[in-house]
Design a protein around this motif. Structure first.
Motif, PDB file in Angstrom:
ATOM      1  N   ALA A   1       0.693  -1.264  -0.004  1.00 44.75           N
ATOM      2  CA  ALA A   1       0.125  -0.037   0.061  1.00 44.75           C
ATOM      3  C   ALA A   1       0.771   1.261  -0.015  1.00 44.75           C
ATOM      4  N   THR A   2       2.116   1.243   0.494  1.00 39.98           N
ATOM      5  CA  THR A   2       3.018   2.383   0.305  1.00 39.98           C
ATOM      6  C   THR A   2       3.332   2.621  -1.220  1.00 39.98           C
ATOM      7  N   GLY A   3       3.143   1.644  -2.170  1.00 38.30           N
ATOM      8  CA  GLY A   3       3.631   1.631  -3.457  1.00 38.30           C
ATOM      9  C   GLY A   3       4.812   0.930  -3.896  1.00 38.30           C
ATOM     10  N   ASN A   4       5.502   0.053  -2.594  1.00 39.41           N
ATOM     11  CA  ASN A   4       6.577  -0.812  -2.944  1.00 39.41           C
ATOM     12  C   ASN A   4       6.113  -2.316  -3.087  1.00 39.41           C
ATOM     13  N   GLN A   5       6.256  -2.840  -4.359  1.00 35.33           N
ATOM     14  CA  GLN A   5       5.576  -4.217  -4.539  1.00 35.33           C
ATOM     15  C   GLN A   5       6.842  -5.052  -4.524  1.00 35.33           C
ATOM     16  N   GLN A   6       7.934  -4.661  -3.924  1.00 33.38           N
ATOM     17  CA  GLN A   6       9.080  -5.435  -3.956  1.00 33.38           C
ATOM     18  C   GLN A   6       9.234  -6.268  -2.774  1.00 33.38           C
ATOM     19  N   ILE A   7       8.043  -7.160  -2.405  1.00 25.86           N
ATOM     20  CA  ILE A   7       8.048  -8.075  -1.206  1.00 25.86           C
ATOM     21  C   ILE A   7       8.407  -9.611  -1.520  1.00 25.86           C
ATOM     22  N   ILE A   8       9.372  -9.997  -0.735  1.00 23.03           N
ATOM     23  CA  ILE A   8       9.338 -11.375  -0.642  1.00 23.03           C
ATOM     24  C   ILE A   8       8.851 -12.011   0.552  1.00 23.03           C
ATOM     25  N   LEU A   9       8.190 -13.222   0.410  1.00 16.72           N
ATOM     26  CA  LEU A   9       7.592 -13.856   1.575  1.00 16.72           C
ATOM     27  C   LEU A   9       8.410 -14.802   2.025  1.00 16.72           C
ATOM     28  N   CYS A  10       8.670 -15.006   3.241  1.00 21.61           N
ATOM     29  CA  CYS A  10       9.538 -15.953   3.691  1.00 21.61           C
ATOM     30  C   CYS A  10       8.633 -17.075   4.973  1.00 21.61           C
ATOM     31  N   GLU A  11       8.495 -18.092   4.537  1.00 19.36           N
ATOM     32  CA  GLU A  11       7.964 -19.348   5.347  1.00 19.36           C
ATOM     33  C   GLU A  11       9.040 -19.763   6.335  1.00 19.36           C
ATOM     34  N   ARG A  12       8.690 -19.625   7.543  1.00 23.36           N
ATOM     35  CA  ARG A  12       9.886 -20.134   8.597  1.00 23.36           C
ATOM     36  C   ARG A  12       9.392 -20.741   9.765  1.00 23.36           C
ATOM     37  N   GLY A  13       8.074 -21.584   9.463  1.00 22.73           N
ATOM     38  CA  GLY A  13       7.746 -22.408  10.625  1.00 22.73           C
ATOM     39  C   GLY A  13       6.816 -21.604  11.495  1.00 22.73           C
ATOM     40  N   ILE A  14       5.902 -22.327  12.053  1.00 20.51           N
ATOM     41  CA  ILE A  14       4.879 -21.748  12.819  1.00 20.51           C
ATOM     42  C   ILE A  14       4.774 -22.408  14.143  1.00 20.51           C
ATOM     43  N   ARG A  15       4.244 -21.854  15.103  1.00 18.19           N
ATOM     44  CA  ARG A  15       4.171 -22.543  16.378  1.00 18.19           C
ATOM     45  C   ARG A  15       2.931 -23.523  16.448  1.00 18.19           C
ATOM     46  N   THR A  16       3.290 -24.730  16.888  1.00 14.62           N
ATOM     47  CA  THR A  16       2.158 -25.748  17.157  1.00 14.62           C
ATOM     48  C   THR A  16       2.212 -26.462  18.386  1.00 14.62           C
ATOM     49  N   TYR A  17       1.324 -27.521  18.380  1.00 14.80           N
ATOM     50  CA  TYR A  17       1.551 -28.164  20.036  1.00 14.80           C
ATOM     51  C   TYR A  17       2.679 -29.199  19.716  1.00 14.80           C
ATOM     52  N   GLU A  18       3.266 -29.435  18.501  1.00 20.06           N
ATOM     53  CA  GLU A  18       4.315 -30.376  18.436  1.00 20.06           C
ATOM     54  C   GLU A  18       5.485 -29.502  19.038  1.00 20.06           C
ATOM     55  N   ASN A  19       6.404 -30.316  19.977  1.00 18.63           N
ATOM     56  CA  ASN A  19       7.467 -29.573  20.589  1.00 18.63           C
ATOM     57  C   ASN A  19       8.847 -30.190  20.230  1.00 18.63           C
ATOM     58  N   SER A  20       8.810 -31.415  19.214  1.00 20.10           N
ATOM     59  CA  SER A  20      10.002 -32.008  18.877  1.00 20.10           C
ATOM     60  C   SER A  20      11.037 -31.148  18.295  1.00 20.10           C
ATOM     61  N   LEU A  21      10.535 -30.031  17.559  1.00 19.13           N
ATOM     62  CA  LEU A  21      11.508 -29.263  17.042  1.00 19.13           C
ATOM     63  C   LEU A  21      10.931 -27.869  17.358  1.00 19.13           C
ATOM     64  N   ARG A  22      11.795 -26.776  16.797  1.00 18.52           N
ATOM     65  CA  ARG A  22      11.613 -25.601  17.413  1.00 18.52           C
ATOM     66  C   ARG A  22      10.170 -24.825  16.914  1.00 18.52           C
ATOM     67  N   ASN A  23      10.065 -25.206  15.295  1.00 19.36           N
ATOM     68  CA  ASN A  23       8.749 -24.917  14.908  1.00 19.36           C
ATOM     69  C   ASN A  23       8.107 -25.951  13.917  1.00 19.36           C
ATOM     70  N   THR A  24       7.126 -25.622  13.342  1.00 20.20           N
ATOM     71  CA  THR A  24       6.549 -26.774  12.463  1.00 20.20           C
ATOM     72  C   THR A  24       6.592 -26.085  10.940  1.00 20.20           C
ATOM     73  N   LEU A  25       7.345 -26.255  10.098  1.00 17.35           N
ATOM     74  CA  LEU A  25       7.368 -25.879   8.965  1.00 17.35           C
ATOM     75  C   LEU A  25       6.183 -26.228   8.045  1.00 17.35           C
ATOM     76  N   ASP A  26       5.629 -25.078   7.567  1.00 16.61           N
ATOM     77  CA  ASP A  26       4.390 -25.353   6.804  1.00 16.61           C
ATOM     78  C   ASP A  26       4.542 -25.654   5.244  1.00 16.61           C
ATOM     79  N   ILE A  27       5.059 -26.590   4.855  1.00 14.80           N
ATOM     80  CA  ILE A  27       5.212 -26.555   3.457  1.00 14.80           C
ATOM     81  C   ILE A  27       4.045 -26.353   2.767  1.00 14.80           C
ATOM     82  N   SER A  28       2.881 -26.610   3.221  1.00 13.87           N
ATOM     83  CA  SER A  28       1.773 -26.325   2.353  1.00 13.87           C
ATOM     84  C   SER A  28       1.677 -24.819   1.963  1.00 13.87           C
ATOM     85  N   ALA A  29       2.108 -23.905   2.742  1.00 10.24           N
ATOM     86  CA  ALA A  29       2.168 -22.621   2.572  1.00 10.24           C
ATOM     87  C   ALA A  29       2.697 -22.237   1.236  1.00 10.24           C
TER      88      ALA A  29
END
Length: 348
Positions: A226-254
């Motif tokens: 909305a500022t006029g800057n379309q140079q945006i790179i999205l980065c999926e870096r995992g989200i917090r879920t009930y699973e605690n074996s790893l730091r986060n859960t990587l959402d490949i489906s994203a």
């Protein structure tokens, strides 16, 4: 709503449509595609207004956008947005790799890492000068000294620099040294910061929040757009879920979901997603296979002595092997191969 201009519409016709939209109370955001120009119009949609605009010279059709995010929606632009950083193109056929240490610790540490990832085929250098840490007693980064070291590493290797900005007060400073401004997961909904980095004119790498939905993530990107800057790179870096074996859960489906919903390129950070260097390679392969436009990988010359996130960092030798694996996956799924690694680097 989206105003799709006819093929061959003149610049004057585009300007006239923008002028009329502003008179009707819309904020306008022209987006020039490979074949078509479209104008994103943000405001109150009324059927009679759409009819007026549809009859203007040069207009092919007017399309309502029903999603809450407008400018980053796939309806605005059919082809994926490509973002050029120096000679690197993100969002094109090549899988782009951003690599480097979690935190800039010293000149020797950074230059050693930068040279190693460059030799292995990385496209951009990452490194934190300002570090958001869960504990106030953890290493917070070198600040300005770290930014200067990143600029030095760019001069030595030619790799463009990606680094995080934490505060609106630091945007101008960081933008002087960095090629890409990163907004971290903890700041994904810091709306004032999103507006400031957007107004910097620099490409912005926007990480998904700790527990953000895809819609919330894309709405955060909308603040930048909305500022006029379309140079945006999205980065999926995992989200917090009930699973605690790893730091986060990587959402490949994203990855495929975002590609369906938005025209913005998306990369994956398997290092922060897992917090475990043993998991980085298999999830990096999965991300490329799922269609990610790039990866962000943490590399450190001596992870056991790292001041930040050592357990998830690869050594230069491990990173070189990862790049070899990714080349095969990229070719298998129809993406351009990554740069070929030198024999000297493979031997390490």
């Amino acid at each position: 709503m989206i105003v799709v201009m006819r093929r061959g519409a003149t610049p004057q016709e585009v300007r006239q449509v923008e002028k009329r939209l502003r008179e009707l109370g819309f904020a306008t955001h022209p987006i020039v595609g490979v074949e078509l120009t479209v104008i994103g119009a943000v405001g109150s949609r009324r059927d009679e207004v759409m009819e007026q605009v549809a009859n203007l010279p040069g207009v092919e059709r007017v399309v309502p956008v029903l999603r809450p995010y407008k400018l980053v929606a796939r309806e605005v632009k059919e082809e994926t947005t490509t973002i050029r950083v120096g000679d690197v193109v993100i969002g094109g056929p090549e899988v782009v790799v951003i690599a480097g240490p979690c935190a800039v610790e010293s000149e020797v540490q950074l230059l050693t890492t930068a040279k190693a990832v460059k030799e292995a085929g990385a496209h951009l250098l990452r490194g934190g000068a300002f570090k958001p840490r869960t504990s106030p007693y953890s290493f917070q980064g070198l600040g300005l000294e770290g930014l200067k070291l990143l600029a030095q590493a760019r001069e030595v290797t030619g790799l463009p620099v990606v680094t995080e900005v934490l505060d609106t007060r630091d945007v101008e400073l960081v933008a002087r040294y960095a090629d890409v401004l990163q907004v971290g997961a903890r700041n994904m909904q810091n709306f004032r910061l999103l507006q400031e980095v957007g107004q910097s004119g620099k490409p912005v790498l926007l990480k998904r929040g700790l527990a953000a939905t895809v819609e919330e993530w894309l709405l955060a990107a909308e603040y930048i757009a909305a500022t006029g800057n379309q140079q945006i790179i999205l980065c999926e870096r995992g989200i917090r879920t009930y699973e605690n074996s790893l730091r986060n859960t990587l959402d490949i489906s994203a990855v495929p979901l975002v590609k369906e919903l938005s025209h913005l390129p998306i990369i994956v950070d398997p290092s922060h997603a897992t917090g475990n260097q043993r998991m980085v390679l298999p999830l990096a392969r999965a991300a490329v296979a799922a269609g990610a436009d790039g990866l962000m990988i943490e590399v450190h010359p001596d992870p056991a002595r790292a001041l930040s996130d050592g357990p998830q960092s690869l050594t230069p030798a491990q990173f070189s092997r990862l790049m070899g694996e990714l080349r095969r996956v990229a070719l298998a799924v129809g993406r351009h191969s990554l740069p070929q690694v030198s024999l000297s680097c493979q031997a390490r």
